[in-house]
Every structure is written in structure tokens, then in C-alpha cells.
Design a protein around this motif. Structure first.
Motif, PDB file in Angstrom:
ATOM      1  N   LYS A 111      92.678  54.046  69.158  1.00  0.00           N
ATOM      2  CA  LYS A 111      92.234  55.095  68.236  1.00  0.00           C
ATOM      3  C   LYS A 111      92.761  55.218  66.754  1.00  0.00           C
ATOM      4  O   LYS A 111      92.220  55.189  65.722  1.00  0.00           O
TER       5      LYS A 111
ATOM      6  N   CYS B  65      82.380  55.390  69.976  1.00  0.00           N
ATOM      7  CA  CYS B  65      83.476  56.129  70.859  1.00  0.00           C
ATOM      8  C   CYS B  65      84.034  57.100  69.746  1.00  0.00           C
ATOM      9  O   CYS B  65      84.638  58.293  70.287  1.00  0.00           O
ATOM     10  N   GLY B  66      84.032  57.032  68.458  1.00  0.00           N
ATOM     11  CA  GLY B  66      84.420  58.009  67.583  1.00  0.00           C
ATOM     12  C   GLY B  66      83.380  59.057  67.281  1.00  0.00           C
ATOM     13  O   GLY B  66      83.738  60.079  66.586  1.00  0.00           O
ATOM     14  N   LYS B  67      82.452  59.373  68.154  1.00  0.00           N
ATOM     15  CA  LYS B  67      81.480  60.319  67.686  1.00  0.00           C
ATOM     16  C   LYS B  67      82.075  61.429  68.356  1.00  0.00           C
ATOM     17  O   LYS B  67      82.607  61.430  69.687  1.00  0.00           O
ATOM     18  N   ASN B  68      81.866  62.588  67.918  1.00  0.00           N
ATOM     19  CA  ASN B  68      82.309  63.925  68.783  1.00  0.00           C
ATOM     20  C   ASN B  68      81.302  64.463  69.869  1.00  0.00           C
ATOM     21  O   ASN B  68      80.245  64.343  69.480  1.00  0.00           O
TER      22      ASN B  68
ATOM     23  N   ARG C 153      86.501  54.617  60.896  1.00  0.00           N
ATOM     24  CA  ARG C 153      85.325  55.366  61.422  1.00  0.00           C
ATOM     25  C   ARG C 153      84.069  54.451  61.180  1.00  0.00           C
ATOM     26  O   ARG C 153      82.989  54.204  61.820  1.00  0.00           O
TER      27      ARG C 153
ATOM     28  N   CYS D  47      83.497  49.352  66.888  1.00  0.00           N
ATOM     29  CA  CYS D  47      84.063  50.162  67.794  1.00  0.00           C
ATOM     30  C   CYS D  47      85.103  49.187  69.090  1.00  0.00           C
ATOM     31  O   CYS D  47      84.509  47.961  69.371  1.00  0.00           O
TER      32      CYS D  47
ATOM     33  N   HIS E 138      87.387  55.035  78.140  1.00  0.00           N
ATOM     34  CA  HIS E 138      88.042  56.061  77.847  1.00  0.00           C
ATOM     35  C   HIS E 138      89.412  55.758  77.359  1.00  0.00           C
ATOM     36  O   HIS E 138      89.937  55.933  76.022  1.00  0.00           O
TER      37      HIS E 138
ATOM     38  N   LYS F 241      82.161  55.022  64.595  1.00  0.00           N
ATOM     39  CA  LYS F 241      81.844  56.511  64.132  1.00  0.00           C
ATOM     40  C   LYS F 241      80.587  56.943  65.074  1.00  0.00           C
ATOM     41  O   LYS F 241      80.156  57.838  65.284  1.00  0.00           O
TER      42      LYS F 241
END
Ligand SMILES: [Zn+2]
Length: 76
Positions: free
Chosen positions: A52, A73-76, A57, A61, A45, A70
Motif C-alpha cells: 500500500k 484495490c485502492g477503491k474505497n 493512486r 495495482c 488483501h 485507484k
């Protein structure tokens, strides 16, 4: 004969102590890696948060998964 029995009893006692000691060491060694595994998600994390800003996106990653940011780790 009596002396021989005492010697056997002493050896047996030492053997039991050794087994107990080795068992304790083994348990401690098994417990250690688990603590490191608990820390891993946090390290992942922190690394993601640090990178970041410059990651797009559709860029790979920064965590090294090989997926697009996307989809990882860019996924919500
Ligand atoms: Zn990732």
C-alpha cells in the motif's frame, strides 16, 4: 454350482466396497479445492496491504489486475 455362486457373491461384494471407496475419495478431492478458493481473497488483501505505501493512486495495482490502483484495490 454352489461354489460358483459364492464366488460371484464375493466378487460382487468386493466390487460394491471398491465403488464406495472410490466415491469417498472423489468427494474428498472435490472438497479440497473449495477450501483453497476461500483463502484467495484474504491472500489478495494481505498482498495489497503490504504494498500500500509505495503504490500511487494512478499506478498499476500490485494485485496484478492491470487496472490502476485507484480503480482496483485502492477503491474505497
Ligand atoms: Zn487490485
Amino acid at each position: 454350482m454352489e461354489g460358483m455362486d459364492m464366488f460371484d457373491a464375493m466378487i460382487e461384494s468386493i466390487r460394491e466396497d471398491t465403488v464406495r471407496m472410490l466415491f469417498t475419495i472423489k468427494v474428498r478431492q472435490q472438497a479440497a479445492p473449495q477450501r483453497q478458493e476461500v483463502l484467495k481473497p484474504m491472500e489478495h488483501h494481505n498482498m495489497t496491504v503490504r504494498n500500500k505505501k509505495k503504490v500511487g493512486r494512478n499506478d498499476p495495482c500490485p494485485c496484478g489486475s492491470g487496472k490502476k490502483y485507484k480503480d482496483c484495490c485502492g477503491k474505497n
